[in-house]
Design a protein around this motif. Structure first.
Motif, PDB file in Angstrom:
ATOM      1  N   PRO A 239      98.809 119.055   0.994  1.00  0.00           N
ATOM      2  CA  PRO A 239      99.996 119.790   1.479  1.00  0.00           C
ATOM      3  C   PRO A 239     100.803 118.962   2.481  1.00  0.00           C
ATOM      4  O   PRO A 239     100.251 118.358   3.399  1.00  0.00           O
ATOM      5  CB  PRO A 239      99.392 121.032   2.152  1.00  0.00           C
ATOM      6  CG  PRO A 239      98.065 121.210   1.492  1.00  0.00           C
ATOM      7  CD  PRO A 239      97.573 119.824   1.184  1.00  0.00           C
ATOM      8  N   GLY A 240     102.115 118.949   2.277  1.00  0.00           N
ATOM      9  CA  GLY A 240     102.995 118.222   3.190  1.00  0.00           C
ATOM     10  C   GLY A 240     103.074 116.727   2.898  1.00  0.00           C
ATOM     11  O   GLY A 240     103.903 116.030   3.471  1.00  0.00           O
ATOM     12  N   VAL A 241     102.198 116.234   2.016  1.00  0.00           N
ATOM     13  CA  VAL A 241     102.214 114.792   1.689  1.00  0.00           C
ATOM     14  C   VAL A 241     102.694 114.588   0.249  1.00  0.00           C
ATOM     15  O   VAL A 241     103.664 113.863   0.005  1.00  0.00           O
ATOM     16  CB  VAL A 241     100.816 114.157   1.898  1.00  0.00           C
ATOM     17  CG1 VAL A 241     100.816 112.693   1.431  1.00  0.00           C
ATOM     18  CG2 VAL A 241     100.408 114.239   3.365  1.00  0.00           C
ATOM     19  N   ASN A 242     102.016 115.231  -0.715  1.00  0.00           N
ATOM     20  CA  ASN A 242     102.411 115.001  -2.114  1.00  0.00           C
ATOM     21  C   ASN A 242     102.471 116.286  -2.931  1.00  0.00           C
ATOM     22  O   ASN A 242     102.570 116.222  -4.155  1.00  0.00           O
ATOM     23  CB  ASN A 242     101.453 114.005  -2.787  1.00  0.00           C
ATOM     24  CG  ASN A 242     100.091 114.621  -3.057  1.00  0.00           C
ATOM     25  OD1 ASN A 242      99.762 115.685  -2.524  1.00  0.00           O
ATOM     26  ND2 ASN A 242      99.297 113.964  -3.882  1.00  0.00           N
ATOM     27  N   LEU A 266      92.831 119.023  -1.996  1.00  0.00           N
ATOM     28  CA  LEU A 266      92.219 118.125  -1.015  1.00  0.00           C
ATOM     29  C   LEU A 266      91.059 118.849  -0.343  1.00  0.00           C
ATOM     30  O   LEU A 266      91.194 120.006   0.066  1.00  0.00           O
ATOM     31  CB  LEU A 266      93.264 117.751   0.047  1.00  0.00           C
ATOM     32  CG  LEU A 266      92.712 116.978   1.258  1.00  0.00           C
ATOM     33  CD1 LEU A 266      92.330 115.554   0.867  1.00  0.00           C
ATOM     34  CD2 LEU A 266      93.734 116.964   2.399  1.00  0.00           C
ATOM     35  N   ILE A 267      89.913 118.166  -0.271  1.00  0.00           N
ATOM     36  CA  ILE A 267      88.798 118.694   0.509  1.00  0.00           C
ATOM     37  C   ILE A 267      88.783 117.895   1.801  1.00  0.00           C
ATOM     38  O   ILE A 267      88.613 116.677   1.774  1.00  0.00           O
ATOM     39  CB  ILE A 267      87.464 118.537  -0.244  1.00  0.00           C
ATOM     40  CG1 ILE A 267      87.519 119.311  -1.559  1.00  0.00           C
ATOM     41  CG2 ILE A 267      86.300 119.013   0.614  1.00  0.00           C
ATOM     42  CD1 ILE A 267      86.315 119.063  -2.458  1.00  0.00           C
ATOM     43  N   GLN A 281      94.494 116.958   8.676  1.00  0.00           N
ATOM     44  CA  GLN A 281      95.235 117.260   7.438  1.00  0.00           C
ATOM     45  C   GLN A 281      94.492 118.349   6.672  1.00  0.00           C
ATOM     46  O   GLN A 281      93.316 118.191   6.345  1.00  0.00           O
ATOM     47  CB  GLN A 281      95.352 116.005   6.573  1.00  0.00           C
ATOM     48  CG  GLN A 281      95.898 116.240   5.168  1.00  0.00           C
ATOM     49  CD  GLN A 281      97.344 116.733   5.162  1.00  0.00           C
ATOM     50  OE1 GLN A 281      98.207 116.120   5.771  1.00  0.00           O
ATOM     51  NE2 GLN A 281      97.591 117.853   4.473  1.00  0.00           N
ATOM     52  N   ARG A 282      95.163 119.434   6.394  1.00  0.00           N
ATOM     53  CA  ARG A 282      94.485 120.534   5.701  1.00  0.00           C
ATOM     54  C   ARG A 282      94.612 120.407   4.194  1.00  0.00           C
ATOM     55  O   ARG A 282      95.513 119.724   3.684  1.00  0.00           O
ATOM     56  CB  ARG A 282      95.030 121.899   6.153  1.00  0.00           C
ATOM     57  CG  ARG A 282      96.428 122.209   5.624  1.00  0.00           C
ATOM     58  CD  ARG A 282      96.856 123.632   5.937  1.00  0.00           C
ATOM     59  NE  ARG A 282      98.171 123.916   5.373  1.00  0.00           N
ATOM     60  CZ  ARG A 282      98.379 124.443   4.165  1.00  0.00           C
ATOM     61  NH1 ARG A 282      97.353 124.745   3.390  1.00  0.00           N
ATOM     62  NH2 ARG A 282      99.604 124.673   3.715  1.00  0.00           N
ATOM     63  N   GLY A 283      93.714 121.072   3.472  1.00  0.00           N
ATOM     64  CA  GLY A 283      93.834 121.189   2.022  1.00  0.00           C
ATOM     65  C   GLY A 283      94.576 122.470   1.676  1.00  0.00           C
ATOM     66  O   GLY A 283      94.795 123.322   2.538  1.00  0.00           O
ATOM     67  N   MET A 287      95.729 130.217  -3.531  1.00  0.00           N
ATOM     68  CA  MET A 287      97.004 130.727  -4.031  1.00  0.00           C
ATOM     69  C   MET A 287      98.072 129.615  -4.046  1.00  0.00           C
ATOM     70  O   MET A 287      98.923 129.569  -4.935  1.00  0.00           O
ATOM     71  CB  MET A 287      97.477 131.926  -3.186  1.00  0.00           C
ATOM     72  CG  MET A 287      96.573 133.148  -3.296  1.00  0.00           C
ATOM     73  SD  MET A 287      96.101 133.596  -4.999  1.00  0.00           S
ATOM     74  CE  MET A 287      97.494 134.611  -5.493  1.00  0.00           C
ATOM     75  N   GLU A 288      97.996 128.678  -3.081  1.00  0.00           N
ATOM     76  CA  GLU A 288      98.928 127.536  -3.108  1.00  0.00           C
ATOM     77  C   GLU A 288      98.661 126.657  -4.324  1.00  0.00           C
ATOM     78  O   GLU A 288      99.587 126.167  -4.974  1.00  0.00           O
ATOM     79  CB  GLU A 288      98.780 126.704  -1.823  1.00  0.00           C
ATOM     80  CG  GLU A 288      99.355 127.369  -0.584  1.00  0.00           C
ATOM     81  CD  GLU A 288      99.012 126.626   0.695  1.00  0.00           C
ATOM     82  OE1 GLU A 288      99.843 126.648   1.617  1.00  0.00           O
ATOM     83  OE2 GLU A 288      97.909 126.039   0.793  1.00  0.00           O
TER      84      GLU A 288
END
Ligand code: CLF
Ligand code: SF4
Length: 492
Positions: A239-242, A266-267, A281-283, A287-288
């Motif tokens: 999220p926020g990167v790609n 992302l884990i 950095q979160r995964g 739902m996203e």
């Protein structure tokens, strides 16, 4: 056809009740015996390659298993989501150390698993490290396994940087399935994911590194497509990167012949010691993930049933029998015995035909229900495409969407097992309910009143009325009932 005398229960210990019943009756379980299970829109040559591959065919993952051997630990790329002390996050859940093997140890292990796990159809090399960079070990393992177990499919996963150097050898070794992890097609995005690469005896950093990686990935993909090797593209959604950029990635890989696109969350956990984990950095949440996958519909065909397996995983996707096959438990001298796998294949062929017919009937019914509704249904299953797991024993739920377009698999939700030793833990149940956010129905083989009531309080209806039915038959029945029409009858 006559059924083999051996019981499937003794072969698998899993989704076997119905298969066993058909075997014991001495008759074919299928009303359409002799017909193919190939979907009409799949080319026969492609079907031949994917029909027993649990990752390349969603339908096959109910019946067939893969195993990974961690033989190639060296890597030529650094990904911000990876700490190589653990597993390769391309294809595995970070945080658990794998047993690294020599090619000879790997062959011993594959024979041991093939003798005991009848569902085994694919051997993959999927980290930690890069199978194409640490090529000699990958090649030695594949050549030795192919000599001893010629009917096992070979599958490889790579970051793509060294891939173009080995495409011809992969083709010569009859490797039909290759996964490339592609997280970007724009080097500026790539620079946020890859701090460095090592290529042609040099280390590159920043967007120059990402550009080289991107060009090599595209070249490798084109070379594989030109040789008829099926490719799956894995993309880690960050999220926020790609996350938005993956729409562009999907277009690029579709144009270059990718067979499947697998977007994985992302884990990220500080305990894994990765750059992303340590920098917060979160995964994405479930739902996203689903929202992005829905936006990608219509592009390269999506894989939605990935379980982000460990690099030493063994078994059906979603189960891990790796601990049963550690080296210390495997005899030094082993002879390959194909009998269990051959018997299983005979039985499962009938089951699949029967399942396909039931599935078509259920989907047809949902399509004609004309209610316009969309239902998300979470299913507890042990495999075989049936509702056959107790609610309290489930470690994951498979999620299907029933809508006017039919019944589609949309993903899975991992949960902590609620019932251990005959008792359910309330705190665990809260976590299960949270993981089932957005779900309308839960289908399982058995559920007690207490969890059922608590699910109802959270707006989730649960039932065991369709226990041991095919998943689609059960979902079709619920959908029809919700739409005010007649329900399909149970087939179990
Ligand atoms: Fe392994 Fe990967 Fe081959 Fe499958 S896994 S190398 S293609 S045999 Fe499958 Fe596991 Fe997802 Fe990979 S569920 S992580 S997609
Ligand atoms: Fe880790 Fe795999 Fe990336 Fe190499 S390619 S850094 S092993 S995730």
């Amino acid at each position: 056809m006559s059924a083999p005398v051996i019981s499937v229960e003794s072969l698998t210990g899993r989704f076997s009740d119905q298969l066993l019943a058909s075997a014991d009756s001495g008759g074919c379980a299928s009303s359409s015996c002799g017909s193919s299970t190939r979907p009409s829109d799949v080319d026969p040559a492609v079907w031949d390659k994917i029909k027993d591959h649990p990752c390349f065919s969603e339908e096959a993952h109910h019946y067939f298993a893969r195993m990974h051997v961690a033989v190639a630990p060296a890597c030529n790329v650094q990904c911000n989501y990876c700490n190589r002390k653990y597993d390769c996050a391309n294809e595995s859940r970070p945080g658990v150390v794998s047993e690294k093997l020599t090619p000879d140890q790997a062959v011993r292990k594959v024979i041991a698993v093939a003798n005991e796990v009848p569902q085994l159809s694919v051997l993959g090399i999927a980290g930690p490290g890069d199978a194409c960079y640490d090529w000699e070990k990958t090649k030695a393992t594949f050549e030795r396994v192919a000599r001893q177990i010629p009917d096992i499919k070979l599958c490889v996963s790579t970051n793509g940087l060294a891939l173009p150097d080995h495409v011809d050898e992969l083709a010569e070794m009859n490797v039909d399935h290759v996964t490339i992890t592609i997280n970007m097609v724009d080097p500026e995005v790539g620079a946020k994911i890859y701090p460095w690469i090592f290529h042609d005896h040099r280390r590159y950093v920043g967007s120059q590194a990402a550009r080289i990686l991107h060009e090599r990935q595209m070249l490798g993909l084109e070379m594989l497509s030109a040789r008829g090797i099926l490719t799956k593209i894995n993309s880690v959604m960050i999220p926020g990167v790609n996350d938005q950029h993956l729409i562009e990635v999907n277009k690029w890989v579709k144009q270059r012949g990718a067979f499947l696109h697998n977007v994985m969350p992302l884990i990220s956990d500080p305990a894994h010691g990765t750059h992303y984990g340590l920098t917060g950095q979160r995964g994405p949440n479930a739902m996203e993930m689903k929202a992005l996958q829905d936006r990608l519909e219509g592009g390269a065909k999506l894989m939605r049933h990935c379980r982000q397996c460990r690099a030493d995983a063994v078994g059906l996707l979603g189960e891990d029998r790796g601990q049963e096959f550690t080296l210390d438990q495997i005899p030094r001298e082993l002879t390959y015995d194909a009998s269990k796998r051959e018997t299983y294949r005979e039985l499962v062929a009938d089951e699949r035909r029967d399942h396909l017919a039931a599935r078509s009937e259920a989907i047809g019914m949902v399509k004609t229900a004309s209610s316009g509704k969309s239902l998300l249904v979470a299913v507890a299953t042990k495999g075989g495409g049936r509702v056959n797991e107790h609610f309290g024993h489930a470690k994951e739920f498979q999620v299907y969407e029933a809508s006017p377009t039919g019944i589609n698999f949309v993903g899975h939700r991992k949960v902590e097992q609620y019932c251990l030793g005959g008792w359910g833990e309330n705190a665990t149940l809260d976590g299960v309910i949270a993981a089932l956010e957005g779900i309308d129905f839960v289908l399982c083989a058995k559920i007690g009143n207490c969890p059922k009531d608590q699910l109802a309080d959270a707006g989730i209806r649960a039932t065991d009325a369709y226990g041991h039915d095919y998943i689609e038959t059960a979902i079709g029945a619920i959908y029809a009932a919700e739409s005010g029409g007649p329900a399909l009858t149970a087939t179990a």
